[in-house]
Design a protein around this motif. Structure first.
Motif, PDB file in Angstrom:
ATOM      1  N   ILE A  41     -11.729   3.670   7.149  1.00 51.73           N
ATOM      2  CA  ILE A  41     -11.488   2.396   7.780  1.00 51.73           C
ATOM      3  C   ILE A  41     -11.409   2.825   9.171  1.00 51.73           C
ATOM      4  O   ILE A  41     -10.560   3.434   9.847  1.00 51.73           O
ATOM      5  CB  ILE A  41     -10.169   1.891   7.330  1.00 51.73           C
ATOM      6  N   VAL A  42     -12.587   2.330   9.956  1.00 50.70           N
ATOM      7  CA  VAL A  42     -12.592   2.582  11.353  1.00 50.70           C
ATOM      8  C   VAL A  42     -12.215   1.705  12.400  1.00 50.70           C
ATOM      9  O   VAL A  42     -12.589   0.522  12.008  1.00 50.70           O
ATOM     10  CB  VAL A  42     -14.031   2.880  11.745  1.00 50.70           C
ATOM     11  N   VAL A  43     -10.903   1.892  13.131  1.00 54.34           N
ATOM     12  CA  VAL A  43     -10.469   0.663  13.749  1.00 54.34           C
ATOM     13  C   VAL A  43     -10.870   1.161  15.329  1.00 54.34           C
ATOM     14  O   VAL A  43     -10.744   2.318  15.854  1.00 54.34           O
ATOM     15  CB  VAL A  43      -8.926   0.819  13.833  1.00 54.34           C
ATOM     16  N   GLY A  44     -11.205  -0.166  15.820  1.00 52.12           N
ATOM     17  CA  GLY A  44     -11.832   0.236  17.497  1.00 52.12           C
ATOM     18  C   GLY A  44     -12.041  -1.095  17.916  1.00 52.12           C
ATOM     19  O   GLY A  44     -11.755  -2.366  17.539  1.00 52.12           O
ATOM     20  N   ASN A  45     -12.711  -0.870  19.513  1.00 47.62           N
ATOM     21  CA  ASN A  45     -12.872  -2.267  20.048  1.00 47.62           C
ATOM     22  C   ASN A  45     -14.234  -1.776  20.902  1.00 47.62           C
ATOM     23  O   ASN A  45     -14.561  -0.766  20.991  1.00 47.62           O
ATOM     24  CB  ASN A  45     -11.791  -2.412  20.904  1.00 47.62           C
ATOM     25  N   LEU A  46     -14.685  -2.953  21.698  1.00 42.90           N
ATOM     26  CA  LEU A  46     -15.698  -2.704  22.601  1.00 42.90           C
ATOM     27  C   LEU A  46     -15.480  -2.472  23.847  1.00 42.90           C
ATOM     28  O   LEU A  46     -16.124  -1.954  24.676  1.00 42.90           O
ATOM     29  CB  LEU A  46     -16.646  -4.069  22.092  1.00 42.90           C
ATOM     30  N   ALA A  47     -13.962  -2.769  24.087  1.00 42.77           N
ATOM     31  CA  ALA A  47     -13.480  -2.870  25.465  1.00 42.77           C
ATOM     32  C   ALA A  47     -12.589  -1.326  25.668  1.00 42.77           C
ATOM     33  O   ALA A  47     -12.550  -0.546  24.802  1.00 42.77           O
ATOM     34  CB  ALA A  47     -12.555  -3.755  25.783  1.00 42.77           C
ATOM     35  N   LEU A  48     -12.510  -1.215  27.002  1.00 40.71           N
ATOM     36  CA  LEU A  48     -11.677   0.044  27.094  1.00 40.71           C
ATOM     37  C   LEU A  48     -10.047  -0.063  27.075  1.00 40.71           C
ATOM     38  O   LEU A  48      -9.686  -1.185  27.829  1.00 40.71           O
ATOM     39  CB  LEU A  48     -11.858   0.394  28.680  1.00 40.71           C
ATOM     40  N   GLY A  49      -9.431   0.123  26.068  1.00 41.43           N
ATOM     41  CA  GLY A  49      -8.018   0.301  25.769  1.00 41.43           C
ATOM     42  C   GLY A  49      -7.497  -1.125  25.770  1.00 41.43           C
ATOM     43  O   GLY A  49      -8.076  -2.285  26.120  1.00 41.43           O
ATOM     44  N   GLY A  50      -6.061  -1.205  25.643  1.00 39.99           N
ATOM     45  CA  GLY A  50      -5.505  -2.502  25.677  1.00 39.99           C
ATOM     46  C   GLY A  50      -5.580  -3.443  24.720  1.00 39.99           C
ATOM     47  O   GLY A  50      -4.795  -4.701  24.942  1.00 39.99           O
ATOM     48  N   THR A  51      -6.213  -3.116  23.556  1.00 43.10           N
ATOM     49  CA  THR A  51      -6.592  -4.321  22.426  1.00 43.10           C
ATOM     50  C   THR A  51      -5.343  -4.278  21.294  1.00 43.10           C
ATOM     51  O   THR A  51      -5.494  -4.987  20.318  1.00 43.10           O
ATOM     52  CB  THR A  51      -7.869  -4.016  21.786  1.00 43.10           C
ATOM     53  N   GLY A  52      -4.507  -3.074  21.417  1.00 44.56           N
ATOM     54  CA  GLY A  52      -3.442  -3.008  20.405  1.00 44.56           C
ATOM     55  C   GLY A  52      -3.839  -2.302  19.217  1.00 44.56           C
ATOM     56  O   GLY A  52      -3.371  -2.722  18.015  1.00 44.56           O
ATOM     57  N   LYS A  53      -4.697  -1.348  19.389  1.00 47.15           N
ATOM     58  CA  LYS A  53      -5.226  -0.561  18.399  1.00 47.15           C
ATOM     59  C   LYS A  53      -4.115   0.103  17.547  1.00 47.15           C
ATOM     60  O   LYS A  53      -4.043   0.445  16.310  1.00 47.15           O
ATOM     61  CB  LYS A  53      -6.393   0.568  18.703  1.00 47.15           C
ATOM     62  N   THR A  54      -3.175   0.736  18.247  1.00 50.28           N
ATOM     63  CA  THR A  54      -1.749   1.560  17.541  1.00 50.28           C
ATOM     64  C   THR A  54      -0.997   0.706  16.816  1.00 50.28           C
ATOM     65  O   THR A  54      -0.704   1.063  15.841  1.00 50.28           O
ATOM     66  CB  THR A  54      -1.351   2.425  18.761  1.00 50.28           C
ATOM     67  N   PRO A  55      -0.740  -0.420  17.439  1.00 49.53           N
ATOM     68  CA  PRO A  55      -0.224  -1.418  16.436  1.00 49.53           C
ATOM     69  C   PRO A  55      -0.640  -1.682  15.147  1.00 49.53           C
ATOM     70  O   PRO A  55      -0.022  -2.031  14.010  1.00 49.53           O
ATOM     71  CB  PRO A  55       0.361  -2.574  17.279  1.00 49.53           C
ATOM     72  N   PHE A  56      -2.034  -2.057  15.476  1.00 48.32           N
ATOM     73  CA  PHE A  56      -2.859  -2.291  14.285  1.00 48.32           C
ATOM     74  C   PHE A  56      -2.789  -1.164  13.248  1.00 48.32           C
ATOM     75  O   PHE A  56      -2.638  -1.393  12.025  1.00 48.32           O
ATOM     76  CB  PHE A  56      -4.252  -2.664  14.659  1.00 48.32           C
ATOM     77  N   THR A  57      -3.194   0.132  13.676  1.00 51.75           N
ATOM     78  CA  THR A  57      -3.091   1.304  12.895  1.00 51.75           C
ATOM     79  C   THR A  57      -1.661   1.274  12.140  1.00 51.75           C
ATOM     80  O   THR A  57      -1.703   1.903  10.954  1.00 51.75           O
ATOM     81  CB  THR A  57      -3.395   2.511  13.626  1.00 51.75           C
ATOM     82  N   ASP A  58      -0.615   1.024  12.895  1.00 49.81           N
ATOM     83  CA  ASP A  58       0.649   1.276  12.334  1.00 49.81           C
ATOM     84  C   ASP A  58       0.856   0.424  11.213  1.00 49.81           C
ATOM     85  O   ASP A  58       1.418   0.492   9.943  1.00 49.81           O
ATOM     86  CB  ASP A  58       1.528   0.958  13.313  1.00 49.81           C
ATOM     87  N   TYR A  59       0.387  -0.947  11.265  1.00 48.52           N
ATOM     88  CA  TYR A  59       0.232  -2.030  10.219  1.00 48.52           C
ATOM     89  C   TYR A  59      -0.537  -1.530   9.117  1.00 48.52           C
ATOM     90  O   TYR A  59       0.067  -1.750   7.914  1.00 48.52           O
ATOM     91  CB  TYR A  59      -0.430  -3.343  10.903  1.00 48.52           C
ATOM     92  N   LEU A  60      -1.700  -0.957   9.195  1.00 48.76           N
ATOM     93  CA  LEU A  60      -2.630  -0.653   8.359  1.00 48.76           C
ATOM     94  C   LEU A  60      -1.680   0.473   7.360  1.00 48.76           C
ATOM     95  O   LEU A  60      -1.818   0.332   6.123  1.00 48.76           O
ATOM     96  CB  LEU A  60      -4.045  -0.085   8.725  1.00 48.76           C
ATOM     97  N   LEU A  61      -1.329   1.337   7.998  1.00 45.67           N
ATOM     98  CA  LEU A  61      -0.797   2.544   7.305  1.00 45.67           C
ATOM     99  C   LEU A  61       0.586   1.818   6.628  1.00 45.67           C
ATOM    100  O   LEU A  61       0.661   2.406   5.215  1.00 45.67           O
ATOM    101  CB  LEU A  61      -0.071   3.594   8.286  1.00 45.67           C
ATOM    102  N   ALA A  62       1.281   1.003   7.028  1.00 48.98           N
ATOM    103  CA  ALA A  62       2.301   0.602   6.196  1.00 48.98           C
ATOM    104  C   ALA A  62       1.796  -0.409   5.157  1.00 48.98           C
ATOM    105  O   ALA A  62       2.498  -0.305   4.029  1.00 48.98           O
ATOM    106  CB  ALA A  62       3.230  -0.225   7.144  1.00 48.98           C
ATOM    107  N   HIS A  63       0.830  -0.995   5.144  1.00 44.95           N
ATOM    108  CA  HIS A  63       0.408  -2.259   4.141  1.00 44.95           C
ATOM    109  C   HIS A  63      -0.491  -1.518   3.007  1.00 44.95           C
ATOM    110  O   HIS A  63      -0.640  -1.985   2.044  1.00 44.95           O
ATOM    111  CB  HIS A  63       0.135  -3.470   4.779  1.00 44.95           C
ATOM    112  N   LEU A  64      -1.077  -0.466   3.573  1.00 44.00           N
ATOM    113  CA  LEU A  64      -2.070   0.225   2.537  1.00 44.00           C
ATOM    114  C   LEU A  64      -1.302   1.117   1.645  1.00 44.00           C
ATOM    115  O   LEU A  64      -1.921   1.537   0.434  1.00 44.00           O
ATOM    116  CB  LEU A  64      -3.204   1.172   3.331  1.00 44.00           C
TER     117      LEU A  64
END
Length: 348
Positions: A41-64
């Motif tokens: 599962i590739v988590v990312g964005n088109l912009a430079l930083g600040g989109t909340g990738k780490t909280p989202f990755t944290d969410y994925l790890l908890a719910h997967l």
């Protein structure tokens, strides 16, 4: 500022053309792209930083976790090392980076590693014999085309979605907007909780995703304050000096101001490597507001880098504020869709 961006627009057009060609070479198979032996599962964005990738990755790890044996691989931005390293709560932040270390603290039983070469990092993770892995979550790997991911989750912020931005240097996009079409799921982050269904529809229309690609809306929910020295919950203070080294200072400050009188905000560059001079600057700020008896409030990610100066800060009360990512609605729909995508990507 707007005039400067307009002057830089020709350079953005050139850079955008280069990026477009690079991506097409991967799409056409002229540049090699490798698929992992297990779903990714590739988590990312088109912009430079600040989109909340780490909280989202944290969410994925908890719910997967209830469904798959899950691992996470990050580049480890800002670390002083190179190559593959496993991350644990005993790792040094300089060696692995603040975001992977934060994930290790939140998920101590999950295999987490860093490697700038995602393909090599995955091979190394899978060669470890101590545990099986069903799926790997890759934090900030949307531009890492050497890896052919199975599920692409594209994040964009509510306040600055990619359709209101430009490619570098005129804007903050590191990939052209056209790359949105590689996404299997699009998530709009940092939304106001009060965002109405009509407002979401307007944003979805402007996102212009590939037909059938679902769009979800999330917000960051602060979960109180933690006393840094004891790791125990703390009461909301009356006044504070904020210390942050993140991409989106304004969003963090706005959250704190809802409940706390902010006396000053010391802003450092994203992933800043704090030193003794910075610590002294923090202490001097606290001393200058001594009548208000303020505390220091920082982010959970920043505390990963400030913790090494805990002895220097022992006379200052330091709180950090964890945040969780929550869906405005359709959370079950998101989870079911993601799990289906991963199951369909399983190798026979």
């Amino acid at each position: 500022m707007q005039v400067a961006r307009l002057l830089l627009l020709p350079f953005s057009l050139i850079y955008s053309a280069i990026l477009f060609l690079r991506n097409r070479l991967y799409d056409w198979g002229l540049l090699n792209s490798t698929r992992s032996k297990v779903p990714t599962i590739v988590v990312g964005n088109l912009a430079l930083g600040g989109t909340g990738k780490t909280p989202f990755t944290d969410y994925l790890l908890a719910h997967l976790k209830p469904h798959f044996s899950t691992a996470a691989l990050s580049r480890g931005y800002g670390r002083s090392t190179t190559g593959y390293l496993q991350v644990s709560t005993t790792s040094e932040v300089k060696a692995v980076g603040d975001e992977p270390l934060l994930l290790a603290y939140r998920h101590p039983k999950t295999q987490i590693a860093v490697c700038e070469d995602r393909v090599a990092g995955i091979e190394k993770m899978l060669s470890e014999k101590d545990r099986d892995i069903d799926v790997i979550v890759l934090d900030d790997a949307y531009q890492h085309r050497k890896l052919k991911g199975d599920v692409y989750v594209l994040l964009t912020t509510y306040h600055r979605p990619y359709f209101r931005d430009f490619v570098l240097p005129a804007g903050n996009l590191r990939d052209p907007r056209s790359e949105r079409h590689r996404a299997d799921i699009v998530v709009v982050t940092k939304c106001p909780p009060s965002l109405t269904p009509d407002e979401r529809s307007v944003i979805t229309r402007h996102l212009d995703v590939t037909k059938g690609t679902p769009v979800f809306f999330t917000h960051l929910e602060p979960v109180g304050y933690i006393e840094a020295s004891t790791k125990q919950p703390a009461q909301t203070p009356e006044s504070a000096v904020i210390v942050s080294s993140i991409a989106d200072h304004a969003h963090f400050e706005a959250q704190i101001k809802r409940q706390v009188k902010v006396l000053n905000h010391l802003k450092f560059p994203d992933h800043h490597s704090f030193d003794s001079k910075d610590i002294q600057r923090i202490a001097d700020n606290i001393d200058s507001f001594v009548k208000d008896r303020p505390v220091v409030i920082t982010t959970e990610k920043d505390w990963m880098r400030l913790a090494q100066f805990q002895d220097n800060l022992k006379n200052i009360q330091v709180l950090y504020q964890p945040v969780n990512m929550n869906f405005l609605d359709d959370e079950n729909k998101f989870q079911d869709h993601l799990i289906d995508l991963v199951r369909h990507a399983r190798r026979v």
